[in-house]
Design a protein around this motif. Sequence first.
Motif: not given
Length: 359
Positions: A91, A95, A125, A155, A159
């Motif tokens: 994830s 993201f 990030s 996450a 997204a």
Amino acid sequence: MSIKLPPTETVTIGTLEPKVGFARRTLRTQAFQILLVLLAIVTIFSFLAPDTFAQWSNFRLIIQNASILAVLGVGMAYVIITAGIDLSIGSVLVFSGVISAIVMREMGGQGWGVAAVGVLVAVGSGLAWGLLNGFLIAKAKIPPLIVTLGSLGMALGLAQIITGGVDIREVPAVLTQSIGYGNVFGTVPTISVIALVVVVIGAIVLAFTKFGLYTLAVGSSEVAARRVGVKVDRQLIKIYAMSGALAGLAGILSLSQFSTTAIAGQSQTNLNVIAAVVIGGTSLFGGVGTIIGTVVGLFIPAVLQNGFVINGVQPFWQQVAVGAVLIIAVYVDQLRRSAALRGNTQSLWRRLLGPGNSS
């Protein structure tokens, strides 16, 4: 570490295990045994499909497909060595790719300047998610399974909220041409060279630096590590931050390779990486593991998937085969740990009781 015995005798735990030659020690390692399994699988598929499987173009494809997982595997190996887990890497990869793609799209342009900013944003990030995971695990004392399961959902959910569930396909051409589809020396994929650099650095750090030593110490015994002066909380935060940063790097590599954010394409990534790390000899109980073993473990599912497709076997059998190998690997690890514990205990009592009193 020594045990004090009255009045003056001491027993040094570090000398309890008998010395074993390098060759025998290598043959006993799970990573070497898995390498033999990998070579056997490659041999079988090469015999079944010599004109398609046993070709450099096909091996190149396998290496390229395993490259992104190798980057993730380095971070995961460090995490599992500490007896932790990171379920969020897939994830976080998505993201990081989404945020990077949006930033590059808003900046406009197709040059290296925009691409460099995208790389920094993706790694940053991932680093932010890793720091969050590490802080909650080390300081708030929340179990890694719960923390990373939560960040997995957050996450991926963020997204999807940011993109509306629609993949972003505006990727600078320099990324796709130079990294995603680029080659070094005309034959080696650029993305694989980047993964190799990450693997080599990860292996050197784990084997030859204090950071690697502290990582193994925390996994072996967190309490003992604290007693000898290791700042365990800080070490855990650094390790999860590294795992997150590498997931961010994997995000930009995925963006380069597929020219899209692939939001729905990473659902099995975390499980595949965890399986590869464990198959490669890293113990779920902590304190044991190598980066080289992780890389070997990564190629098991990659080769199986490729070989099944070429030979017309349903690729779903890959999941069955990898699952079976994973269970066997964990079982072998348990047997090895139990045997080592029994051996150490018997040696300790022989030293304590002295000659002729072992009964």
